[in-house]
Enzyme design. Sequence first.
Site, mmCIF file in Angstrom:
data_model
loop_
_atom_site.group_PDB
_atom_site.id
_atom_site.type_symbol
_atom_site.label_atom_id
_atom_site.label_comp_id
_atom_site.label_asym_id
_atom_site.label_seq_id
_atom_site.Cartn_x
_atom_site.Cartn_y
_atom_site.Cartn_z
ATOM 1 N N CYS A 81 40.449 15.748 44.027
ATOM 2 C CA CYS A 81 39.709 16.772 45.110
ATOM 3 C C CYS A 81 38.106 16.894 45.029
ATOM 4 C CB CYS A 81 40.349 17.916 45.033
ATOM 5 S SG CYS A 81 40.137 19.130 46.699
ATOM 6 N N HIS A 171 46.007 17.313 45.678
ATOM 7 C CA HIS A 171 46.432 17.934 44.565
ATOM 8 C C HIS A 171 47.479 17.630 43.824
ATOM 9 C CE1 HIS A 171 43.126 20.702 43.736
ATOM 10 N NE2 HIS A 171 43.208 20.979 45.273
ATOM 11 N N GLU A 173 48.875 18.042 40.806
ATOM 12 C CA GLU A 173 49.380 18.918 39.806
ATOM 13 C C GLU A 173 50.215 19.890 40.536
ATOM 14 O OE1 GLU A 173 45.219 20.568 40.815
ATOM 15 O OE2 GLU A 173 46.313 18.502 40.983
ATOM 16 N N GLY A 226 59.698 42.607 23.286
ATOM 17 C CA GLY A 226 60.876 42.152 23.507
ATOM 18 C C GLY A 226 60.947 41.055 24.514
ATOM 19 N N GLY A 227 59.932 40.649 25.182
ATOM 20 C CA GLY A 227 59.771 39.491 26.130
ATOM 21 C C GLY A 227 59.637 38.372 25.363
ATOM 22 N N SER A 231 58.090 37.396 21.435
ATOM 23 C CA SER A 231 59.271 37.072 20.656
ATOM 24 C C SER A 231 58.747 35.909 20.053
ATOM 25 C CB SER A 231 60.567 37.006 21.508
ATOM 26 O OG SER A 231 60.778 38.295 21.954
#
Length: 521
Positions: A81, A171, A173, A226-227, A231
């Site tokens: 681009c 693009h 990607e 805890g995610g 973790s």
Amino acid sequence: MTQDKILILDFGSQVTQLIARRVREAHVYCELHSFDMPLDEIKAFNPKGIILSGGPNSVYESDYQADIGIFDLGIPVLGICYGMQFMAHHLGGEVTPGNQREFGYAQVKTIDSGLTRDIYDDAPNTLDVWMSHGDKVSKLPDGFAVIGDTPSCPIAMMENAEKQFYGIQFHPEVTHTKQGRALLNRFVLDICGAQPGWTMPNYIEEAVAKIREQVGSDEVILGLSGGVDSSVAAALIHRAIGDQLTCVFVDHGLLRLNEGKMVMDMFARNLGVKVIHVDAEGQFMAKLAGVTDPEKKRKIIGAEFIEVFDAEEKKLTNAKWLAQGTIYPDVIESAGAKTQKAHAIKSHHNVGGLPENMKLKLLEPLRDLFKDEVRELGVALGLPREMVYRHPFPGPGLGVRILGEVKKEYADLLRQADDIFIQELRNTTDENGTSWYDLTSQAFAVFLPVKSVGVMGDGRTYDYVVALRAVITSDFMTAHWAELPYSLLGRVSNRIINEVKGINRVVYDVSGKPPATIEWE
């Protein structure tokens, strides 16, 4: 470890980080640097090839110019681009404003070339791509040939086969470009000749060494939510420095249902990490009272976390570091990755919400990884699947899933509704037997601080509304809303309205990213 590398120069596109992700999917190491990276540093980096990203600016703006010496290094260069326009402009071609801005899906007709060989799907010499540009190349530089066009963009792809310079006006990607991954693989593996050596076991080895070098004998505090991100960060840091790591699990009153007990049990059983449980609900709720602006909420929550960590630090003699599970999408949404060139969307709790006078140094071992890489890393570290493949949960917790002011009443209602939604996703499968929880990348409920009229039994109700959000994505940079079965949505709605006293209406969010973000705030 010596390994082949690709250099990506960032001109400010919001999706530049996806280029890095696609290169890494080919198991090739890459780094993303600002477009103005000095030429001597580029030479020292010694890349096998260079990719020039897209960007929102014009090649005629002097503030967005890379060192044109990159075209004299004797290595392949791919311009995407804006990167294509930069290449054409500085090698003797012409770039002019287009008659119309081209944004969205397009079909590019191609001729066979080194870049396009064997990358087609069903239709030979046709690429299904995603365009996003205003300016376009109107005249080729000497030595270049057109290898792709669209009706509104006669020079959509160009190449100088001798020098291995390539330009594409779309693009590759983004997932919308169907053959994009194959095209980037062609450039990285075949044209650049990079050998695939980027794997999570290799990353663990390098990351562990880097953490040990950074930290030395200091103690580290990690905010454990805890995610997935925190973790995996805990597991990686614990692998590197063992008991020098202390995790602080802060219950700010904005966690999911029964999450406190689950997190404490999980880490005691699976990791053997030192975890301190801090009940700070009253402290957080008091600070958030009356605050409705989402940016202010994020910054308040970030600041209160630091207050909690400062209090715990005083109990740890050598604590010098605050560890976080910051990952690539966090960084780009806050300010555009390391380059700080992309337009900011919103601050992230792990990036933009921390006070300037923070007393601890930051340790962010995951900040160069995408979410799917983080999951791969977690598996490589030996974490259980239920931990690694749990849906992401934001650092500010339910604070950014309650629109407007945060109240304990709202959090309690939202916790129950969210738990019902997740239960039903786990218990409902598609025709192949895969649960809808595993089929979706992230799912949650959002509390709307408005009331609607309803009827239950013989009486009128006037209660709150919750929205359900479920998305499917591979990288969290773009996302599609999940097309959940009507029967599943109906069951969730019925359960929430009947089981959660105070909610009488459930709606489903069918917005993609873009234009919406995944979280509502």
